[in-house]
Design an enzyme around this catalytic site. Structure first.
Site, PDB file in Angstrom:
ATOM      1  N   GLU A 118       0.808  -1.232   0.000  1.00 54.59           N
ATOM      2  CA  GLU A 118       0.000   0.000   0.000  1.00 54.59           C
ATOM      3  C   GLU A 118       0.841   1.283   0.000  1.00 54.59           C
ATOM      4  O   GLU A 118       0.457   2.262  -0.637  1.00 54.59           O
ATOM      5  CB  GLU A 118      -0.955   0.014   1.210  1.00 54.59           C
TER       6      GLU A 118
ATOM      7  N   THR B 258       2.824  -8.299  -0.877  1.00 51.68           N
ATOM      8  CA  THR B 258       2.908  -8.258   0.584  1.00 51.68           C
ATOM      9  C   THR B 258       2.564  -9.615   1.178  1.00 51.68           C
ATOM     10  O   THR B 258       1.626 -10.282   0.707  1.00 51.68           O
ATOM     11  CB  THR B 258       2.007  -7.190   1.241  1.00 51.68           C
ATOM     12  N   ILE B 259       3.323  -9.995   2.210  1.00 53.83           N
ATOM     13  CA  ILE B 259       2.970 -11.229   2.902  1.00 53.83           C
ATOM     14  C   ILE B 259       1.644 -11.038   3.649  1.00 53.83           C
ATOM     15  O   ILE B 259       0.980 -12.002   3.989  1.00 53.83           O
ATOM     16  CB  ILE B 259       4.070 -11.682   3.902  1.00 53.83           C
ATOM     17  N   ASP B 260       1.278  -9.768   3.918  1.00 53.45           N
ATOM     18  CA  ASP B 260       0.087  -9.495   4.735  1.00 53.45           C
ATOM     19  C   ASP B 260      -1.230  -9.765   3.987  1.00 53.45           C
ATOM     20  O   ASP B 260      -2.280  -9.873   4.612  1.00 53.45           O
ATOM     21  CB  ASP B 260       0.083  -8.028   5.198  1.00 53.45           C
TER      22      ASP B 260
ATOM     23  N   ARG C 258       1.372 -27.735  27.653  1.00 52.99           N
ATOM     24  CA  ARG C 258       1.485 -26.275  27.755  1.00 52.99           C
ATOM     25  C   ARG C 258       0.535 -25.558  26.810  1.00 52.99           C
ATOM     26  O   ARG C 258       0.049 -26.136  25.840  1.00 52.99           O
ATOM     27  CB  ARG C 258       2.909 -25.835  27.350  1.00 52.99           C
TER      28      ARG C 258
ATOM     29  N   GLY D  17       1.374  -9.391   9.883  1.00 56.89           N
ATOM     30  CA  GLY D  17       0.136  -9.116   9.152  1.00 56.89           C
ATOM     31  C   GLY D  17      -0.358  -7.693   9.307  1.00 56.89           C
ATOM     32  O   GLY D  17      -1.386  -7.326   8.741  1.00 56.89           O
TER      33      GLY D  17
ATOM     34  N   GLU E 187      -0.095  -9.837  15.108  1.00 55.12           N
ATOM     35  CA  GLU E 187       0.597  -8.743  15.804  1.00 55.12           C
ATOM     36  C   GLU E 187      -0.288  -7.510  15.999  1.00 55.12           C
ATOM     37  O   GLU E 187      -0.092  -6.734  16.926  1.00 55.12           O
ATOM     38  CB  GLU E 187       1.868  -8.351  15.042  1.00 55.12           C
TER      39      GLU E 187
ATOM     40  N   HIS F 210      10.496 -12.053  11.314  1.00 54.27           N
ATOM     41  CA  HIS F 210      10.883 -11.977   9.903  1.00 54.27           C
ATOM     42  C   HIS F 210      11.139 -13.331   9.244  1.00 54.27           C
ATOM     43  O   HIS F 210      11.298 -13.400   8.016  1.00 54.27           O
ATOM     44  CB  HIS F 210      12.098 -11.057   9.754  1.00 54.27           C
TER      45      HIS F 210
ATOM     46  N   GLN G  18       8.971 -15.282   8.745  1.00 58.05           N
ATOM     47  CA  GLN G  18       7.774 -15.444   7.910  1.00 58.05           C
ATOM     48  C   GLN G  18       7.947 -14.927   6.501  1.00 58.05           C
ATOM     49  O   GLN G  18       7.199 -15.273   5.599  1.00 58.05           O
ATOM     50  CB  GLN G  18       6.592 -14.703   8.542  1.00 58.05           C
TER      51      GLN G  18
HETATM   52  O1  F6P Z   1       4.197  -5.580   5.695  1.00 54.71           O
HETATM   53  C1  F6P Z   1       5.006  -6.678   5.911  1.00 54.71           C
HETATM   54  C2  F6P Z   1       5.473  -6.740   7.343  1.00 54.71           C
HETATM   55  O2  F6P Z   1       6.261  -7.900   7.475  1.00 54.71           O
HETATM   56  C3  F6P Z   1       4.368  -6.677   8.384  1.00 54.71           C
HETATM   57  O3  F6P Z   1       3.691  -7.891   8.545  1.00 54.71           O
HETATM   58  C4  F6P Z   1       5.138  -6.234   9.591  1.00 54.71           C
HETATM   59  O4  F6P Z   1       4.328  -5.561  10.523  1.00 54.71           O
HETATM   60  C5  F6P Z   1       6.156  -5.293   9.005  1.00 54.71           C
HETATM   61  O5  F6P Z   1       6.288  -5.625   7.632  1.00 54.71           O
HETATM   62  C6  F6P Z   1       7.495  -5.364   9.670  1.00 54.71           C
HETATM   63  O6  F6P Z   1       8.297  -4.370   9.139  1.00 54.71           O
HETATM   64  P1  F6P Z   1       9.875  -4.297   9.283  1.00 54.71           P
HETATM   65  O7  F6P Z   1      10.449  -5.291   8.333  1.00 54.71           O
HETATM   66  O8  F6P Z   1      10.212  -2.896   8.902  1.00 54.71           O
HETATM   67  O9  F6P Z   1      10.213  -4.646  10.703  1.00 54.71           O
END
Ligand code: F6P
Length: 342
Positions: free
Chosen positions: A103, A125-127, A162, A170, A222, A272, A274
């Site tokens: 975006e 975007t992974i989001d 546990r 995201g 998050e 990261h 992810q």
């Molecule tokens: O937009 C992708 C993303 O990985 C989000 O899921 C996360 O909140 C953000 O980027 C983390 O950003 P940075 O890599 O700057 O820590």
């Protein structure tokens, strides 16, 4: 001969290299030259660019990250940067620019397009939170990584009896949490779209214990927040696009669960991991289709558009629609995930 600029902006994402490769390959078929702009908008502001050839993109299909580098530089933030970006676009002799990003990158692309640059967008975007496309590339890789991690958490959770809280990325959308949570059989999935009711979470976990299931997996996005609460942030400072750095809800949640239920609870923050590593086959194919379609939009002079996945077709949509709002998780999908809570 047309010269097409390519840049990748925002957080890196598996699938960026397949897109770059596809743009270069299709451009070469069309008889266009390609220029790689380094580190997103930062490279355009500083005229940091390299010629790209089929040789330079050879072998990058399975590689994560981006060979062009990336940054969260906003060309509309510092005085004079917008002017420099526009002037360098001309100095580089570009006939079009393909901006690959989320975006923020595409928001800037849209504004620059209105100022006269010939821009086409590719959604990354992974989001998976970008409007006007069913999916973004990078998302499939991210959910596969998270699903594998949830599977791994299951075995240790079960052995130790546990509660395992798994915090995933995201931003303000819960796509990663819902998809990976469903795929990994999580017992509770918490997303930004639905405020967290801690009493409900604890009663779901206690209910499982009553049924003899002495472990639980809780996936939390998050960006999730408690009822009447704020998002949990890592730092208050905003980035160049005005975003806060989210993170930490997992630990807060784990502490609350342990104190309210008395069950031993651990937290894992995937971070990261992810978005690192090799893209899945789905992301390689989607990225490749997007890259080829982006060059087609340039050929047809459809500037101000973004390539988009609609059903199983790749279409062009306006950049303004793509950046008008965030695409968040729909109730129907979350209700399906809920069926398996507890
Ligand atoms: O937009 C992708 C993303 O990985 C989000 O899921 C996360 O909140 C953000 O980027 C983390 O950003 P940075 O890599 O700057 O820590």
């Amino acid at each position: 001969m047309k010269r097409i600029g390519i840049l990748t902006g925002g957080g890196d994402c598996p699938g960026l290299n397949p897109v770059i490769r596809a743009i270069v390959k299709k451009s070469s078929v069309m008889g266009y030259k390609t220029v790689g702009i380094k580190d997103g908008w930062k490279g355009l502001i500083h005229k940091d660019a390299i010629e790209l050839t089929e040789k330079s993109v050879s072998g990058i299909l399975p590689k994560g990250g981006t060979i062009l580098g990336t940054s969260r530089t906003n060309p509309f933030k510092e005085p004079g940067d917008t002017k420099k970006a526009i002037s360098n676009y001309r100095k580089l002799g570009l006939s079009a620019l393909i901006a690959i990003g989320g975006e923020d990158t595409l928001g800037a692309a849209h504004k620059l397009c209105k100022m006269g640059l010939k821009v086409v967008g590719v959604p990354k975007t992974i989001d998976n939170d970008l409007n006007a496309t069913d999916f973004t590339f990078g998302f499939d890789t991210a959910i596969n990584i998270v699903t594998e991690c949830i599977d791994r958490l299951h075995t240790t959770a079960e052995s130790h009896h546990r509660i395992m809280v798994c915090e995933v990325m995201g931003r303000h959308a819960g796509w990663i949490a819902v998809y990976a949570g469903m795929a990994g059989g999580a017992n509770v999935v918490l997303i930004p779209e639905v405020p967290v009711d801690i009493n409900e979470v604890c009663s779901l976990i206690k209910g499982r214990h009553k049924k003899g299931k002495t472990f639980s997996i809780v996936v939390v996005a998050e960006g999730a927040r408690f009822k009447k609460g704020q998002e949990v942030v890592q730092e208050e400072n905003l980035d160049a696009f005005g975003h806060i750095r989210l993170g930490g809800i997992g630990q807060t949640l784990a502490d609350m669960i342990e104190s309210k239920t008395g069950y031993e609870t651990r937290v894992t923050v995937l971070g990261h991991i992810q978005r690192g590593g090799s893209p899945t086959a789905m992301d390689r194919v989607l990225g490749t289709r997007f890259g080829v379609a982006a060059v087609d939009l340039v050929t047809k002079k459809k500037f101000g558009q973004m390539v988009s996945l609609s059903g199983n077709k790749i279409i062009g949509v306006s950049l303004s629609k793509a950046v008008s709002k965030l695409k968040t998780v729909d109730t129907e999908l979350y209700d399906i995930a809920r069926t398996f809570f507890g």
